[in-house]
Design a protein around this motif. Structure first.
Motif, mmCIF file in Angstrom:
data_model
loop_
_atom_site.group_PDB
_atom_site.id
_atom_site.type_symbol
_atom_site.label_atom_id
_atom_site.label_comp_id
_atom_site.label_asym_id
_atom_site.label_seq_id
_atom_site.Cartn_x
_atom_site.Cartn_y
_atom_site.Cartn_z
ATOM 1 N N ALA A 152 -21.916 121.154 -38.503
ATOM 2 C CA ALA A 152 -20.581 121.582 -37.937
ATOM 3 C C ALA A 152 -19.498 121.235 -38.719
ATOM 4 C CB ALA A 152 -20.386 121.459 -36.554
ATOM 5 N N GLU A 153 -19.005 122.139 -39.500
ATOM 6 C CA GLU A 153 -17.471 121.641 -40.156
ATOM 7 C C GLU A 153 -16.339 121.704 -39.041
ATOM 8 O OE1 GLU A 153 -17.435 124.031 -43.590
ATOM 9 O OE2 GLU A 153 -18.624 122.670 -44.792
ATOM 10 N N ILE A 154 -15.893 120.691 -38.702
ATOM 11 C CA ILE A 154 -14.879 120.564 -37.841
ATOM 12 C C ILE A 154 -13.448 120.668 -38.678
ATOM 13 C CG2 ILE A 154 -13.483 119.553 -36.231
ATOM 14 C CD1 ILE A 154 -16.733 119.764 -35.781
ATOM 15 N N ARG A 155 -12.649 122.131 -38.428
ATOM 16 C CA ARG A 155 -11.754 122.577 -39.205
ATOM 17 C C ARG A 155 -10.591 122.868 -38.117
ATOM 18 N NH1 ARG A 155 -12.583 123.699 -44.528
ATOM 19 N NH2 ARG A 155 -14.854 123.835 -45.100
ATOM 20 N N ALA A 156 -9.266 122.741 -38.786
ATOM 21 C CA ALA A 156 -7.967 122.861 -37.891
ATOM 22 C C ALA A 156 -8.024 124.375 -37.587
ATOM 23 C CB ALA A 156 -6.756 122.419 -38.753
ATOM 24 N N GLN A 165 -14.976 107.297 -33.397
ATOM 25 C CA GLN A 165 -15.060 106.295 -34.338
ATOM 26 C C GLN A 165 -16.059 107.042 -35.414
ATOM 27 O OE1 GLN A 165 -16.751 102.551 -32.850
ATOM 28 N NE2 GLN A 165 -16.822 101.852 -34.636
ATOM 29 N N GLU A 166 -15.887 106.962 -36.748
ATOM 30 C CA GLU A 166 -16.597 107.448 -37.939
ATOM 31 C C GLU A 166 -17.896 106.808 -37.955
ATOM 32 O OE1 GLU A 166 -13.086 108.085 -41.332
ATOM 33 O OE2 GLU A 166 -13.907 106.094 -40.821
ATOM 34 N N GLY A 167 -18.834 107.726 -38.112
ATOM 35 C CA GLY A 167 -20.438 107.410 -38.179
ATOM 36 C C GLY A 167 -20.925 106.978 -36.913
ATOM 37 N N THR A 168 -20.388 107.485 -35.749
ATOM 38 C CA THR A 168 -21.214 107.456 -34.450
ATOM 39 C C THR A 168 -21.527 108.713 -33.892
ATOM 40 O OG1 THR A 168 -18.808 107.677 -33.182
ATOM 41 C CG2 THR A 168 -19.615 105.381 -33.877
ATOM 42 N N ASP A 169 -22.416 108.753 -32.958
ATOM 43 C CA ASP A 169 -23.227 109.902 -32.376
ATOM 44 C C ASP A 169 -21.840 110.487 -31.345
ATOM 45 O OD1 ASP A 169 -25.127 109.522 -33.655
ATOM 46 O OD2 ASP A 169 -26.248 108.442 -32.147
ATOM 47 N N VAL A 170 -21.746 111.832 -31.456
ATOM 48 C CA VAL A 170 -20.965 112.438 -30.470
ATOM 49 C C VAL A 170 -21.533 113.544 -29.698
ATOM 50 C CG1 VAL A 170 -18.605 111.848 -31.686
ATOM 51 C CG2 VAL A 170 -20.011 114.075 -32.014
ATOM 52 N N GLU A 171 -21.202 113.758 -28.489
ATOM 53 C CA GLU A 171 -21.764 115.118 -27.640
ATOM 54 C C GLU A 171 -20.859 116.307 -27.867
ATOM 55 O OE1 GLU A 171 -24.595 114.768 -26.195
ATOM 56 O OE2 GLU A 171 -24.704 112.630 -26.784
ATOM 57 N N ALA A 172 -21.715 117.279 -27.411
ATOM 58 C CA ALA A 172 -20.997 118.629 -27.556
ATOM 59 C C ALA A 172 -19.822 118.650 -26.617
ATOM 60 C CB ALA A 172 -21.936 119.697 -27.355
ATOM 61 N N GLY A 173 -18.704 118.936 -27.019
ATOM 62 C CA GLY A 173 -17.391 119.116 -26.267
ATOM 63 C C GLY A 173 -16.357 117.880 -26.341
ATOM 64 N N ALA A 224 -21.071 111.930 -36.156
ATOM 65 C CA ALA A 224 -19.616 112.704 -37.022
ATOM 66 C C ALA A 224 -19.607 111.692 -38.086
ATOM 67 C CB ALA A 224 -18.572 112.423 -35.937
ATOM 68 N N GLY A 225 -19.190 112.513 -39.067
ATOM 69 C CA GLY A 225 -18.894 111.794 -40.446
ATOM 70 C C GLY A 225 -17.551 111.116 -40.528
ATOM 71 N N ARG A 226 -17.312 110.687 -41.744
ATOM 72 C CA ARG A 226 -15.858 110.245 -42.052
ATOM 73 C C ARG A 226 -14.739 111.134 -41.654
ATOM 74 N NH1 ARG A 226 -13.355 110.855 -47.004
ATOM 75 N NH2 ARG A 226 -14.653 111.675 -48.533
ATOM 76 N N ALA A 227 -13.539 110.678 -41.407
ATOM 77 C CA ALA A 227 -12.378 111.547 -41.293
ATOM 78 C C ALA A 227 -11.823 112.106 -42.526
ATOM 79 C CB ALA A 227 -11.252 110.996 -40.530
ATOM 80 N N ARG A 228 -11.587 113.376 -42.699
ATOM 81 C CA ARG A 228 -11.185 113.712 -44.048
ATOM 82 C C ARG A 228 -9.642 113.932 -43.846
ATOM 83 N NH1 ARG A 228 -15.069 116.702 -47.147
ATOM 84 N NH2 ARG A 228 -17.128 115.788 -46.170
ATOM 85 N N ALA A 246 -4.025 126.109 -39.997
ATOM 86 C CA ALA A 246 -5.115 127.069 -39.652
ATOM 87 C C ALA A 246 -5.550 127.971 -40.515
ATOM 88 C CB ALA A 246 -4.622 127.712 -38.473
ATOM 89 N N ALA A 247 -4.558 128.563 -41.409
ATOM 90 C CA ALA A 247 -4.914 129.589 -42.542
ATOM 91 C C ALA A 247 -5.747 129.061 -43.549
ATOM 92 C CB ALA A 247 -3.273 130.147 -43.234
ATOM 93 N N ASP A 248 -5.407 127.735 -44.050
ATOM 94 C CA ASP A 248 -6.170 127.204 -45.074
ATOM 95 C C ASP A 248 -7.650 126.691 -44.536
ATOM 96 O OD1 ASP A 248 -4.381 128.009 -46.666
ATOM 97 O OD2 ASP A 248 -3.207 125.806 -46.792
ATOM 98 N N GLY A 249 -7.722 126.461 -42.926
ATOM 99 C CA GLY A 249 -8.850 125.745 -42.718
ATOM 100 C C GLY A 249 -9.088 124.494 -43.168
ATOM 101 N N THR A 250 -8.228 123.855 -42.661
ATOM 102 C CA THR A 250 -8.096 122.131 -43.258
ATOM 103 C C THR A 250 -9.430 121.716 -42.645
ATOM 104 O OG1 THR A 250 -5.743 122.100 -43.375
ATOM 105 C CG2 THR A 250 -7.050 120.195 -43.461
ATOM 106 N N LEU A 251 -10.244 120.919 -43.397
ATOM 107 C CA LEU A 251 -11.546 120.254 -43.000
ATOM 108 C C LEU A 251 -11.013 118.813 -42.388
ATOM 109 C CD1 LEU A 251 -14.718 120.313 -42.891
ATOM 110 C CD2 LEU A 251 -14.787 119.215 -45.174
ATOM 111 N N LEU A 252 -11.600 118.629 -41.131
ATOM 112 C CA LEU A 252 -11.167 117.512 -40.559
ATOM 113 C C LEU A 252 -12.504 116.517 -40.689
ATOM 114 C CD1 LEU A 252 -9.376 118.718 -37.498
ATOM 115 C CD2 LEU A 252 -8.369 118.179 -39.659
ATOM 116 N N THR A 253 -13.560 116.793 -40.184
ATOM 117 C CA THR A 253 -14.723 116.007 -40.672
ATOM 118 C C THR A 253 -15.957 116.932 -40.193
ATOM 119 O OG1 THR A 253 -15.767 114.102 -39.834
ATOM 120 C CG2 THR A 253 -14.813 115.283 -38.166
ATOM 121 N N THR A 254 -17.216 116.499 -40.593
ATOM 122 C CA THR A 254 -18.476 117.208 -40.152
ATOM 123 C C THR A 254 -19.156 116.393 -39.287
ATOM 124 O OG1 THR A 254 -19.602 116.025 -41.823
ATOM 125 C CG2 THR A 254 -18.512 118.052 -42.489
ATOM 126 N N VAL A 255 -19.976 117.005 -38.423
ATOM 127 C CA VAL A 255 -20.785 116.752 -37.506
ATOM 128 C C VAL A 255 -22.171 117.080 -37.735
ATOM 129 C CG1 VAL A 255 -21.634 116.426 -34.940
ATOM 130 C CG2 VAL A 255 -19.110 116.351 -35.676
#
Length: 393
Positions: free
Chosen positions: A64-68, A80-88, A182-186, A195-204
């Motif tokens: 999942a690419e987390i975008r604005a 926290q970068e590099g930790t496991d996260v749950e949906a939501g 979750a990966g590192r914060a971009r 929102a128009a550019d779809g700024t990438l925030l991080t990936t899961v």
């Protein structure tokens, strides 16, 4: 006087012949003793598992690419970068004040539209009685109906605007749609996102299970299909193809996977067919992008040939073994190797049932020279098992 002399000569001749025979037998025994003693294995057929080993890469099942989804400034990073996260789970918070103001404005417009629609409905109700009593014209009544419908449409539009504004406000809390790592914060706190550019925030990425992508030669695939059609190769009844992974350090992955995708087209540039297997990965031992070797269990050869690994000598031109002929003379025999199964090589061509090959002591044996064969411990144990089976019966 002549007779005793003749007898003495005959006695000397017999002694000489006896000594000659003894020396001849001693020479034969010496020649036999000079032959190197080698351990011999007799080639036989039996069920052999067909294993194909192919290089592959690990891939996440879901990414999942987390975008604005709204414009604004990142107010806070919530994970926290590099930790496991749950949906939501929320990962970022964008300054919500502008979105809150838009929602308040949309709700005010909705209230005004609802008031206008209520007033128009009251007028229409009064005009309905008046037009019946012919106190107003039919045209005035129709105009009141149009005004009421327009007011109701304005209410619906205002409600949609409120829903959009509320949704935009929710987007200021950026959440992950899937569970994973979750990966590192971009972006950093204070960064302007669009929102128009779809700024990438991080990936899961989801690591359990994982995919492994690899490919097989189209020629090998066609040959396997031919073997299945001819009965040389038997596939499992459940049609599930188990796959075992060998990691870069040479160790096997504990969890077994299964082939879950086979492409129906051939890559024109490589002449290969794309394959994919799925593996459980509870310990996250497999990481996306990791190089592995996949061992596919592609059925069984009912009449396959295997020989011990130590019997094979590898050369630049291929593989050879030392085979004994009927006179126990060692001959160099080229063989075509298949896959390695435990400590044995699968032989595709070069040997027949009943052939005797040297597995131990071939270092002392010379090509085209006789040797003294001794049954290997492997063959001896097999014979003992057969004998005990016969006695048991």
């Amino acid at each position: 006087m002549r007779r005793p002399v003749v007898l003495a000569l005959l006695a000397m001749g017999l002694v000489a012949c006896s000594e000659g025979d003894d020396s001849s037998s001693k020479t034969d025994d010496t020649q036999k003793d000079a032959r190197p003693e080698v351990s011999v294995h007799k080639v036989s057929r039996g069920p052999v598992e067909n294993i194909a080993e192919l290089p592959g890469r690990v891939q996440s099942v879901r990414v999942a690419e987390i975008r604005a989804r709204v414009d604004g400034v990142v107010e806070r990073t919530l994970y926290q970068e590099g930790t496991d996260v749950e949906a939501g789970d929320p990962l970022f918070r964008i300054d919500p004040r502008e979105m809150q103001a838009r929602l308040d404005s949309a709700e005010a417009i909705l209230q005004r539209a609802e008031a206008t629609a209520a007033n128009a409905q009251q007028d229409l109700d009064r005009y309905e009685q008046l037009v019946t009593d012919r106190a107003i014209s039919r045209q005035d009544y129709d105009t009141a109906q149009v005004r009421t419908r327009t007011a109701l449409a304005d209410v619906a539009e205002a409600r949609a605007a409120v829903a959009t504004a509320r949704l935009q406000l929710e987007y200021t809390n950026v959440k992950t749609p899937i569970s994973g790592r979750a990966g590192r914060a971009r972006v950093t706190e204070g960064a302007l996102v669009s929102a128009a550019d779809g700024t990438l925030l991080t990936t899961v990425e989801q690591f359990d299970p994982v995919f492994v992508n690899f490919s097989q030669s189209s020629a090998d695939l066609l040959e396997m299909r031919h073997q299945v059609a001819s009965g040389e190769l038997e596939l499992p009844d459940d049609e599930l193809v188990p796959v075992q992974l060998v990691l870069e350090n040479g160790r096997e992955h504990k969890q077994e996977g299964y082939l879950n995708f086979t492409s129906m087209t051939i890559d024109e540039s490589t002449g290969t067919v794309a394959l994919r297997a799925q593996f459980p990965n509870p310990d996250h031992q497999l990481l996306p992008g990791q190089f592995v070797r996949a061992r596919l269990h592609l059925g069984t050869w009912p009449k396959g040939i295997t020989i011990p690994q130590r019997a094979v000598r590898m050369h630049d031109r291929g593989a050879t073994v030392m085979r004994l002929d009927e006179d126990d003379v060692a001959r160099v025999q080229e063989v075509e190797l298949g896959q390695m199964k435990g400590g044995d090589w699968i032989i595709l061509d070069g040997l027949e049932v009943g052939d005797r090959i040297i597995i131990d002591g071939w270092q002392q044996a010379r090509a085209d020279e006789p040797v003294t064969p001794v049954a290997s411990e492997r063959d001896s144990s097999s014979d003992n098992e057969r004998d005990s089976g016969r006695h048991g019966r």
